[in-house]
Design a protein around this motif. Structure first.
Motif, PDB file in Angstrom:
ATOM      1  N   TRP A 130       0.856  -1.327  -0.057  1.00 34.48           N
ATOM      2  CA  TRP A 130       0.002   0.113  -0.076  1.00 34.48           C
ATOM      3  C   TRP A 130       0.828   1.236  -0.107  1.00 34.48           C
ATOM      4  O   TRP A 130       0.710   2.266  -0.533  1.00 34.48           O
ATOM      5  CB  TRP A 130      -0.944   0.011   1.344  1.00 34.48           C
ATOM      6  N   LYS A 131       1.860   1.339   0.567  1.00 35.33           N
ATOM      7  CA  LYS A 131       2.528   2.426   0.657  1.00 35.33           C
ATOM      8  C   LYS A 131       3.269   2.690  -0.581  1.00 35.33           C
ATOM      9  O   LYS A 131       3.320   4.013  -0.755  1.00 35.33           O
ATOM     10  CB  LYS A 131       3.838   2.062   1.748  1.00 35.33           C
ATOM     11  N   GLN A 133       2.330   2.637  -3.085  1.00 35.68           N
ATOM     12  CA  GLN A 133       1.009   3.063  -4.176  1.00 35.68           C
ATOM     13  C   GLN A 133       0.374   4.619  -3.749  1.00 35.68           C
ATOM     14  O   GLN A 133      -0.592   4.756  -4.161  1.00 35.68           O
ATOM     15  CB  GLN A 133      -0.186   2.062  -4.338  1.00 35.68           C
ATOM     16  N   GLN A 135      -0.565   5.120  -0.612  1.00 39.90           N
ATOM     17  CA  GLN A 135      -1.797   4.731   0.499  1.00 39.90           C
ATOM     18  C   GLN A 135      -1.038   4.362   1.690  1.00 39.90           C
ATOM     19  O   GLN A 135      -1.439   3.397   2.367  1.00 39.90           O
ATOM     20  CB  GLN A 135      -2.594   3.990   0.075  1.00 39.90           C
ATOM     21  N   GLU A 137      -1.287   5.178   4.539  1.00 39.72           N
ATOM     22  CA  GLU A 137      -2.183   5.145   5.760  1.00 39.72           C
ATOM     23  C   GLU A 137      -3.018   3.682   5.797  1.00 39.72           C
ATOM     24  O   GLU A 137      -3.390   3.475   7.084  1.00 39.72           O
ATOM     25  CB  GLU A 137      -3.240   5.959   5.842  1.00 39.72           C
ATOM     26  N   ARG A 138      -2.735   2.817   4.707  1.00 41.06           N
ATOM     27  CA  ARG A 138      -3.133   1.650   5.048  1.00 41.06           C
ATOM     28  C   ARG A 138      -2.441   0.764   5.826  1.00 41.06           C
ATOM     29  O   ARG A 138      -1.535   0.027   5.031  1.00 41.06           O
ATOM     30  CB  ARG A 138      -3.718   0.854   3.478  1.00 41.06           C
ATOM     31  N   GLU A 203     -10.351   3.137   4.742  1.00 35.21           N
ATOM     32  CA  GLU A 203      -8.988   3.794   4.086  1.00 35.21           C
ATOM     33  C   GLU A 203      -7.876   3.562   4.748  1.00 35.21           C
ATOM     34  O   GLU A 203      -6.664   3.721   4.248  1.00 35.21           O
ATOM     35  CB  GLU A 203      -9.212   5.298   3.870  1.00 35.21           C
ATOM     36  N   THR A 204      -8.131   3.046   6.075  1.00 30.77           N
ATOM     37  CA  THR A 204      -6.472   2.738   6.925  1.00 30.77           C
ATOM     38  C   THR A 204      -6.290   1.232   6.971  1.00 30.77           C
ATOM     39  O   THR A 204      -5.505   0.959   7.640  1.00 30.77           O
ATOM     40  CB  THR A 204      -6.723   3.344   8.620  1.00 30.77           C
TER      41      THR A 204
END
Length: 451
Positions: A130-131, A133, A135, A137-138, A203-204
């Protein structure tokens, strides 16, 4: 023998053991030899290893083929690091073999030394996924209560058994636990997961993590459509699904991987134990194409994660021979057949013993619950220590088994080697019958006095 006991007490801190009890009583048994489904202690007593030691000796004890595979590999190349793009043939061929056996969309393998490392690696990989990409916070991982995922920092935090948190607390933040179908049924469990995702903020959330069968939680087998609904829920929220197959992989459930029973493909699958049948410490994460493609395209620079023994050539050679034996001897199907016979045996005991409640098996992974009243499922008072009594009665009769007493349950778990024969299942069932009936008689007397 006395010397070994004293040396053990003085120098060996045992895992998942009462330190005080070890010091007071010494080792419960010192194992000297293993052959097939049997273990022999230093006093010559033979036991049925009804737990495959720790759910892992799938092909049984004493297989010289694995010793020979290790010897041959050690003589040629005992160890070589796989950091910085170094590689070795056994690790490459094992990765290919595991990809061939896994569900179709899982085709790349990251190697570890065991199950806890595998789950920690899966957690870090999904956060990295996720990081890169954008994101970051996921990061949150949702798992199930009563789930067991290991004892390293991330794995302990993902584990849903509070006793494992008590020792040193939650090691990491960003973990939450939903209720199991065992507690509240399929629909309510799915709703519980949804509520946890919503409460944490979709979203997290990076991923949902679950065992196909919760092993250490009490061999909790989910209902028919459970994982299909899990897959749909993960897709709905755009989160990844990680399957923890450390116990259920490599034939244990009557399929090569447990998740195959539900015809669902996870995004990542962690494994260990049965990949070498315990003959060498080895584990890994099988990464799905969806995740792997993102890693290949966007994970620039060095992947700063790995273990000294990731892709260990000797371990890989042992695993390849172990898998060859599983396939050549038809042990996956044997697990299915013996599991059906085990369930019939449990049912026969249930008819005879009033304290037997729910019974269940999936391949050679099974459990028998002990309850005060099977009609209402009323549980015994924890002070009576019913499951530990049965375990001790089995031990006295030459069967090594495991009790689960979380949440005031009394569950007897079984996971014998996949080489077990029909005759051996029948003999073990008769010993279990004797042990259960003996404890029932003790309880009747004890409860009569209390009333």
């Amino acid at each position: 023998m006395n010397e070994l006991i004293e040396l053990d007490k003085k120098h060996f801190i045992h895992p998942t053991t009462s330190i005080q009890a070890q010091q007071a009583e010494g080792a419960k048994m010192i194992v000297e030899k293993g052959e097939g489904i049997y273990l022999t202690d230093t006093e010559g007593k033979v036991y049925v290893d009804a737990m495959s030691s720790l759910w892992n000796v799938n092909i049984g004890h004493g297989r010289k083929e694995l010793a020979e595979a290790a010897k041959e590999q050690m003589e040629q190349l005992a160890f070589s690091s796989t950091f910085s793009s170094f590689s070795n043939e056994p690790a490459i061929r094992l990765a290919k073999k595991i990809a061939d056996l896994a569900p179709p969309s899982l085709n790349a393998v990251f190697f570890t030394s065991g199950g806890s490392e595998s789950n920690d690696s899966a957690i870090k990989l999904v956060r990295h996924y996720w990081k890169i990409q954008g994101q970051a916070e996921r990061t949150k991982i949702i798992s199930l209560k009563r789930g067991y995922h290991g004892v390293t920092a991330g794995a302990t935090s993902a584990t849903g058994i509070p006793q494992f948190w008590d020792m040193a607390g939650h090691m990491l933040t960003g973990f939450a636990h939903a209720k199991t179908p065992y507690e509240i049924g399929t629909s309510a469990s799915i709703q519980s997961i949804r509520e946890v995702i919503e409460a944490e903020g979709p979203e997290t959330v990076a991923a949902f993590l679950a065992e196909p069968v919760q092993g250490a939680g009490g061999v909790l087998i989910p209902p028919t459509d459970y994982f299909k609904e899990i897959r749909q829920l993960c897709d709905e929220y755009g989160i990844l699904f990680m399957a923890d197959e450390v116990i259920t992989g490599f034939g244990r459930t009557g399929k090569m991987f447990g998740i195959e029973h539900w015809e669902v493909e996870p995004d990542l699958l962690s494994f260990a134990k049965g990949v070498t049948s315990g003959y060498f410490p080895l584990g890994g994460v099988i990464v799905g194409d969806k995740v792997h493609e993102v890693l290949k395209a966007q994970s620039s620079g060095v992947l700063f994660h790995g273990f000294t023994y990731s892709g260990h050539p000797t371990g890989a050679a042992v695993a390849l021979k172990n898998i060859e034996i599983i396939e050549n001897e038809g042990l996956v199907d044997n697990a299915r057949q013996r599991g059906e016979e085990l369930l019939k045996g449990f049912a026969s005991i249930k008819e005879e013993a009033e304290i037997v409640g729910d019974i269940r098996t999936l391949g050679l992974l099974g459990a028998l619950e002990l309850v005060q009243d099977p009609k209402t499922n009323k549980r015994f008072s924890p002070e009576l220590k019913v499951a530990p009594r049965v375990i001790e009665a089995l031990h006295e009769r030459g069967v090594i088994c495991r009790a689960v007493t979380y949440d005031s349950t009394d569950i007897i778990c079984f996971a014998p080697p996949l080489v077990m024969s029909k005759e051996q299942v029948e003999a073990m069932i008769e010993t279990l019958r004797e042990a259960v009936l003996a404890v029932q008689q003790e309880l009747e007397s004890q409860l009569a006095k209390l009333s």
